[in-house]
Design a protein around this motif. Structure first.
Motif, PDB file in Angstrom:
ATOM      1  N   ILE A  32       5.006  10.255  -0.969  1.00  0.00           N
ATOM      2  CA  ILE A  32       4.050   9.262  -0.455  1.00  0.00           C
ATOM      3  C   ILE A  32       4.692   7.897  -0.674  1.00  0.00           C
ATOM      4  O   ILE A  32       4.892   7.464  -1.813  1.00  0.00           O
ATOM      5  N   LEU A  33       5.057   7.271   0.422  1.00  0.00           N
ATOM      6  CA  LEU A  33       5.856   6.040   0.355  1.00  0.00           C
ATOM      7  C   LEU A  33       5.174   4.893   1.081  1.00  0.00           C
ATOM      8  O   LEU A  33       4.376   5.118   2.006  1.00  0.00           O
ATOM      9  N   GLY A  34       5.545   3.700   0.687  1.00  0.00           N
ATOM     10  CA  GLY A  34       5.019   2.498   1.337  1.00  0.00           C
ATOM     11  C   GLY A  34       5.251   1.333   0.395  1.00  0.00           C
ATOM     12  O   GLY A  34       5.529   1.544  -0.795  1.00  0.00           O
ATOM     13  N   PRO A  35       5.151   0.110   0.870  1.00  0.00           N
ATOM     14  CA  PRO A  35       5.440  -1.049   0.020  1.00  0.00           C
ATOM     15  C   PRO A  35       4.416  -1.226  -1.104  1.00  0.00           C
ATOM     16  O   PRO A  35       3.376  -0.557  -1.111  1.00  0.00           O
ATOM     17  N   ASN A  36       4.679  -2.123  -2.020  1.00  0.00           N
ATOM     18  CA  ASN A  36       3.731  -2.442  -3.096  1.00  0.00           C
ATOM     19  C   ASN A  36       2.377  -2.785  -2.499  1.00  0.00           C
ATOM     20  O   ASN A  36       2.306  -3.541  -1.528  1.00  0.00           O
ATOM     21  N   GLY A  37       1.342  -2.219  -3.095  1.00  0.00           N
ATOM     22  CA  GLY A  37      -0.007  -2.529  -2.640  1.00  0.00           C
ATOM     23  C   GLY A  37      -0.406  -1.821  -1.362  1.00  0.00           C
ATOM     24  O   GLY A  37      -1.473  -2.092  -0.793  1.00  0.00           O
ATOM     25  N   ALA A  38       0.431  -0.878  -0.891  1.00  0.00           N
ATOM     26  CA  ALA A  38       0.148  -0.192   0.386  1.00  0.00           C
ATOM     27  C   ALA A  38      -1.054   0.743   0.284  1.00  0.00           C
ATOM     28  O   ALA A  38      -1.628   1.134   1.308  1.00  0.00           O
ATOM     29  N   GLY A  39      -1.397   1.150  -0.951  1.00  0.00           N
ATOM     30  CA  GLY A  39      -2.538   2.057  -1.118  1.00  0.00           C
ATOM     31  C   GLY A  39      -2.122   3.469  -1.520  1.00  0.00           C
ATOM     32  O   GLY A  39      -2.928   4.402  -1.439  1.00  0.00           O
ATOM     33  N   LYS A  40      -0.905   3.637  -2.018  1.00  0.00           N
ATOM     34  CA  LYS A  40      -0.404   4.976  -2.350  1.00  0.00           C
ATOM     35  C   LYS A  40      -1.221   5.609  -3.482  1.00  0.00           C
ATOM     36  O   LYS A  40      -1.706   6.740  -3.356  1.00  0.00           O
ATOM     37  N   SER A  41      -1.373   4.860  -4.593  1.00  0.00           N
ATOM     38  CA  SER A  41      -2.149   5.398  -5.723  1.00  0.00           C
ATOM     39  C   SER A  41      -3.610   5.571  -5.325  1.00  0.00           C
ATOM     40  O   SER A  41      -4.249   6.563  -5.699  1.00  0.00           O
ATOM     41  N   THR A  42      -4.106   4.621  -4.571  1.00  0.00           N
ATOM     42  CA  THR A  42      -5.514   4.700  -4.142  1.00  0.00           C
ATOM     43  C   THR A  42      -5.731   5.932  -3.267  1.00  0.00           C
ATOM     44  O   THR A  42      -6.756   6.618  -3.394  1.00  0.00           O
ATOM     45  N   PHE A  43      -4.756   6.229  -2.403  1.00  0.00           N
ATOM     46  CA  PHE A  43      -4.894   7.411  -1.559  1.00  0.00           C
ATOM     47  C   PHE A  43      -5.040   8.665  -2.424  1.00  0.00           C
ATOM     48  O   PHE A  43      -5.931   9.496  -2.179  1.00  0.00           O
ATOM     49  N   LEU A  44      -4.183   8.815  -3.442  1.00  0.00           N
ATOM     50  CA  LEU A  44      -4.274  10.009  -4.305  1.00  0.00           C
ATOM     51  C   LEU A  44      -5.643  10.086  -4.966  1.00  0.00           C
ATOM     52  O   LEU A  44      -6.300  11.135  -4.959  1.00  0.00           O
ATOM     53  N   LYS A  45      -6.072   8.967  -5.557  1.00  0.00           N
ATOM     54  CA  LYS A  45      -7.351   8.969  -6.289  1.00  0.00           C
ATOM     55  C   LYS A  45      -8.509   9.253  -5.343  1.00  0.00           C
ATOM     56  O   LYS A  45      -9.455   9.971  -5.699  1.00  0.00           O
ATOM     57  N   ALA A  46      -8.449   8.684  -4.140  1.00  0.00           N
ATOM     58  CA  ALA A  46      -9.527   8.907  -3.167  1.00  0.00           C
ATOM     59  C   ALA A  46      -9.560  10.371  -2.740  1.00  0.00           C
ATOM     60  O   ALA A  46     -10.615  11.005  -2.691  1.00  0.00           O
ATOM     61  N   ALA A  47      -8.379  10.928  -2.475  1.00  0.00           N
ATOM     62  CA  ALA A  47      -8.315  12.319  -2.008  1.00  0.00           C
ATOM     63  C   ALA A  47      -8.815  13.276  -3.087  1.00  0.00           C
ATOM     64  O   ALA A  47      -9.409  14.321  -2.782  1.00  0.00           O
ATOM     65  N   LEU A  48      -8.594  12.909  -4.358  1.00  0.00           N
ATOM     66  CA  LEU A  48      -8.986  13.804  -5.457  1.00  0.00           C
ATOM     67  C   LEU A  48     -10.402  13.521  -5.958  1.00  0.00           C
ATOM     68  O   LEU A  48     -10.850  14.130  -6.926  1.00  0.00           O
ATOM     69  N   GLY A  49     -11.081  12.585  -5.326  1.00  0.00           N
ATOM     70  CA  GLY A  49     -12.468  12.298  -5.716  1.00  0.00           C
ATOM     71  C   GLY A  49     -12.562  11.517  -7.018  1.00  0.00           C
ATOM     72  O   GLY A  49     -13.588  11.546  -7.696  1.00  0.00           O
ATOM     73  N   LEU A  50     -11.513  10.784  -7.382  1.00  0.00           N
ATOM     74  CA  LEU A  50     -11.518  10.049  -8.653  1.00  0.00           C
ATOM     75  C   LEU A  50     -12.072   8.636  -8.495  1.00  0.00           C
ATOM     76  O   LEU A  50     -12.374   7.971  -9.481  1.00  0.00           O
ATOM     77  N   ILE A  51     -12.163   8.172  -7.246  1.00  0.00           N
ATOM     78  CA  ILE A  51     -12.808   6.877  -6.961  1.00  0.00           C
ATOM     79  C   ILE A  51     -13.721   7.103  -5.751  1.00  0.00           C
ATOM     80  O   ILE A  51     -13.517   8.054  -4.991  1.00  0.00           O
ATOM     81  N   PRO A  52     -14.715   6.220  -5.568  1.00  0.00           N
ATOM     82  CA  PRO A  52     -15.581   6.389  -4.398  1.00  0.00           C
ATOM     83  C   PRO A  52     -14.764   6.313  -3.112  1.00  0.00           C
ATOM     84  O   PRO A  52     -13.913   5.438  -2.976  1.00  0.00           O
TER      85      PRO A  52
END
Ligand SMILES: Nc1ncnc2c1ncn2[C@@H]1O[C@H](COP(=O)(O)OP(=O)(O)OP(=O)(O)O)[C@@H](O)[C@H]1O
Length: 239
Positions: A32-52
């Protein structure tokens, strides 16, 4: 096998990940690649139900929430409290809990912990406190926890930050073996230099999905420019 459908997440009404969909159909190592702040970590957390978040993840034709025991997630190291008083063996044993029946005890499980620590070459550190480990050693301990969990889907957020090249090679070798055993591994990563060596497929994102595909399909000047802008050196040193 696993399908991400319209994953969207926001912080304070600010969209961080916008409507990301893609599908992985066989055991794969996905970068999972993209520049700083692209949303990579957020994507994982969202997909796993760890954030709304909104959207859906389907695994083997069922919502992923129904298969939580199939998921192993290792968060970014910066999110971990190293001062927490816990030994290496205890951290690894945490991977077993999702599988323990209420009436079973940990007594018969330490063998699994020992084997996992041997696999990552950390058996001599079993009784150490986690605060006494180097970054690479700790990353290997987290991988051992994933091994005892025996999950089919492994999500790793920047596992190679701050670790040396040897540890990185050991971990990558292990991940390739896990893939051969039928597991699918998602790795948030920021270094573009070893992409073709490490990954089978890539999600390139910048808030939205830019492209999902094989390394050859994704690593084109067109897509890299869309993600990283004009400064990217195609065919040169990406690091
Ligand atoms: N807890 C939070 N509260 C508010 N905004 C956040 C929070 N976490 C992340 N963001 C914002 O959401 C966006 C995506 O962040 P995220 O950490 O997912 O990106 P990333 O691609 O993993 O970045 P990096 O490569 O820098 O680690 C960024 O603009 C970031 O500032």
């Amino acid at each position: 096998m696993i399908r991400f459908e319209n994953i969207t997440a926001a912080y304070n009404q600010q969209i961080a990940v916008d409507n990301i969909s893609f599908e992985v159909s066989k055991p794969t190592i996905v970068g999972i690649l993209g520049p700083n702040g692209a949303g990579k970590s957020t994507f994982l957390k969202a997909a796993l139900g760890l954030i709304p978040a909104t959207g859906l993840v389907m695994y083997k034709n069922e919502p992923l929430q129904k298969n939580q025991q199939e998921v192993a997630y290792v968060e970014q190291k910066s999110a971990i409290d190293y001062t927490f008083p816990i030994t290496v063996a205890e951290v690894v044993s945490l991977g077993i809990y999702p599988h323990l029946k209420p009436w079973s005890s940990m007594k018969n499980q330490w063998g699994k912990v020992k084997t996992a620590l041997e696999t990552v070459d950390m058996q001599n550190f079993a009784k150490r406190q986690i605060g006494e480990l180097s970054g690479g050693q700790f990353q290997r301990v987290l991988l051992a926890r994933t091994l005892v969990q025996d999950a089919s889907l492994i999500f790793l957020d920047e596992p190679f930050v701050g670790i040396d090249a040897t540890s990185e090679q050991i971990i990558m070798g292990l991940l390739h073996k896990l893939k051969e055993q039928g597991k699918t591994i998602f790795i948030v990563h920021h270094d573009l230099s070893k992409v073709s060596e490490y990954f089978d497929e890539i999600l390139l994102l910048k808030q939205q999905k830019i492209v999902y595909g094989t390394v050859q399909e994704v690593f084109t000047p067109h897509y890299l420019k869309a993600a990283y802008g004009d400064s990217i050196l195609v065919g040169g040193d990406f690091a």
